[in-house]
Motif scaffolding. Sequence first.
Motif, PDB file in Angstrom:
ATOM      1  N   SER A  16      -0.801  -2.681  -4.021  1.00  0.00           N
ATOM      2  CA  SER A  16      -0.991  -3.708  -5.051  1.00  0.00           C
ATOM      3  C   SER A  16       0.207  -4.642  -5.062  1.00  0.00           C
ATOM      4  O   SER A  16       1.317  -4.252  -4.693  1.00  0.00           O
ATOM      5  CB  SER A  16      -1.156  -3.060  -6.424  1.00  0.00           C
ATOM      6  N   HIS A  17      -0.038  -5.886  -5.508  1.00  0.00           N
ATOM      7  CA  HIS A  17       1.037  -6.868  -5.595  1.00  0.00           C
ATOM      8  C   HIS A  17       1.903  -6.622  -6.825  1.00  0.00           C
ATOM      9  O   HIS A  17       1.391  -6.357  -7.911  1.00  0.00           O
ATOM     10  CB  HIS A  17       0.474  -8.292  -5.673  1.00  0.00           C
ATOM     11  N   ALA A  18       3.200  -6.722  -6.637  1.00  0.00           N
ATOM     12  CA  ALA A  18       4.186  -6.714  -7.715  1.00  0.00           C
ATOM     13  C   ALA A  18       5.349  -7.563  -7.222  1.00  0.00           C
ATOM     14  O   ALA A  18       5.830  -7.373  -6.096  1.00  0.00           O
ATOM     15  CB  ALA A  18       4.657  -5.307  -8.032  1.00  0.00           C
ATOM     16  N   ASN A  19       5.757  -8.526  -8.002  1.00  0.00           N
ATOM     17  CA  ASN A  19       6.849  -9.426  -7.605  1.00  0.00           C
ATOM     18  C   ASN A  19       6.565 -10.086  -6.255  1.00  0.00           C
ATOM     19  O   ASN A  19       7.423 -10.138  -5.377  1.00  0.00           O
ATOM     20  CB  ASN A  19       8.185  -8.689  -7.567  1.00  0.00           C
ATOM     21  N   ASP A  20       5.345 -10.554  -6.067  1.00  0.00           N
ATOM     22  CA  ASP A  20       4.925 -11.278  -4.859  1.00  0.00           C
ATOM     23  C   ASP A  20       5.022 -10.468  -3.577  1.00  0.00           C
ATOM     24  O   ASP A  20       5.189 -11.016  -2.495  1.00  0.00           O
ATOM     25  CB  ASP A  20       5.726 -12.579  -4.703  1.00  0.00           C
ATOM     26  N   ALA A  21       4.948  -9.154  -3.674  1.00  0.00           N
ATOM     27  CA  ALA A  21       4.978  -8.303  -2.482  1.00  0.00           C
ATOM     28  C   ALA A  21       4.032  -7.123  -2.700  1.00  0.00           C
ATOM     29  O   ALA A  21       3.758  -6.737  -3.830  1.00  0.00           O
ATOM     30  CB  ALA A  21       6.393  -7.799  -2.218  1.00  0.00           C
ATOM     31  N   LEU A  22       3.549  -6.551  -1.596  1.00  0.00           N
ATOM     32  CA  LEU A  22       2.686  -5.380  -1.685  1.00  0.00           C
ATOM     33  C   LEU A  22       3.522  -4.120  -1.862  1.00  0.00           C
ATOM     34  O   LEU A  22       4.545  -3.942  -1.184  1.00  0.00           O
ATOM     35  CB  LEU A  22       1.828  -5.254  -0.428  1.00  0.00           C
ATOM     36  N   HIS A  23       3.076  -3.245  -2.752  1.00  0.00           N
ATOM     37  CA  HIS A  23       3.759  -1.980  -3.020  1.00  0.00           C
ATOM     38  C   HIS A  23       2.742  -0.853  -3.008  1.00  0.00           C
ATOM     39  O   HIS A  23       1.594  -1.035  -3.405  1.00  0.00           O
ATOM     40  CB  HIS A  23       4.434  -2.003  -4.397  1.00  0.00           C
ATOM     41  N   THR A  24       3.176   0.330  -2.591  1.00  0.00           N
ATOM     42  CA  THR A  24       2.355   1.531  -2.698  1.00  0.00           C
ATOM     43  C   THR A  24       3.247   2.684  -3.114  1.00  0.00           C
ATOM     44  O   THR A  24       4.479   2.570  -3.107  1.00  0.00           O
ATOM     45  CB  THR A  24       1.598   1.843  -1.390  1.00  0.00           C
ATOM     46  N   ASN A  25       2.613   3.808  -3.485  1.00  0.00           N
ATOM     47  CA  ASN A  25       3.384   4.972  -3.903  1.00  0.00           C
ATOM     48  C   ASN A  25       2.528   6.223  -3.766  1.00  0.00           C
ATOM     49  O   ASN A  25       1.360   6.152  -3.360  1.00  0.00           O
ATOM     50  CB  ASN A  25       3.904   4.786  -5.326  1.00  0.00           C
ATOM     51  N   LEU A  26       3.103   7.352  -4.109  1.00  0.00           N
ATOM     52  CA  LEU A  26       2.410   8.639  -4.005  1.00  0.00           C
ATOM     53  C   LEU A  26       1.195   8.747  -4.914  1.00  0.00           C
ATOM     54  O   LEU A  26       0.333   9.589  -4.686  1.00  0.00           O
ATOM     55  CB  LEU A  26       3.376   9.783  -4.354  1.00  0.00           C
ATOM     56  N   CYS A  27       1.110   7.935  -5.938  1.00  0.00           N
ATOM     57  CA  CYS A  27       0.016   8.040  -6.902  1.00  0.00           C
ATOM     58  C   CYS A  27      -1.240   7.284  -6.473  1.00  0.00           C
ATOM     59  O   CYS A  27      -2.253   7.346  -7.160  1.00  0.00           O
ATOM     60  CB  CYS A  27       0.491   7.561  -8.273  1.00  0.00           C
ATOM     61  N   THR A  28      -1.182   6.561  -5.376  1.00  0.00           N
ATOM     62  CA  THR A  28      -2.350   5.854  -4.860  1.00  0.00           C
ATOM     63  C   THR A  28      -3.105   6.768  -3.894  1.00  0.00           C
ATOM     64  O   THR A  28      -2.698   7.899  -3.646  1.00  0.00           O
ATOM     65  CB  THR A  28      -1.938   4.571  -4.113  1.00  0.00           C
TER      66      THR A  28
END
Length: 154
Positions: A104-116
């Motif tokens: 998902s986008h956050a601060n104009d960048a894609l982010h992911t994490n263990l909860c996805t």
Amino acid sequence: MRKTALACLVSAAIVAVAAQSHACSCAHPDPPLEALAASDAVFTGRVVAIDGDESYAYRLRVSFAVQACWKGAETSTVLVFTADNDAACGFPFLLGGEYIVYASHANDALHTNLCTRTRPLAFAAEDLDALGDPACPVGVEPSTWSLMKLRYRD
């Protein structure tokens, strides 16, 4: 003796609470189609680079060579950010590893994490079945995609 036992019990409780307060805690991820709808990008790819992020401490930049795309990753290479440790819910990507990534986008960048639903392709059969054929114009050819799905099923 009782004071020693009580002191030990209190110490153990403090350690347990402190350890829990710094650990990543996630709810069970949404099913693949719900996760697709909630994400800004969903794709499979091979990790080609992992670097520290000069802008933010404790964050990694992970570059992927996109293999297939369902949403938001229409280029051959995609950059995704994650925390650099699993206690902060950072995803433990490995150089050369193949993954399905929900970002998902956050601060104009894609982010992911263990909860996805992000996970190694070897554990993504449910996702590949539910998502169907890739929907974006970038990635592997359809005939190659069929072979790839067979590789990662069962």
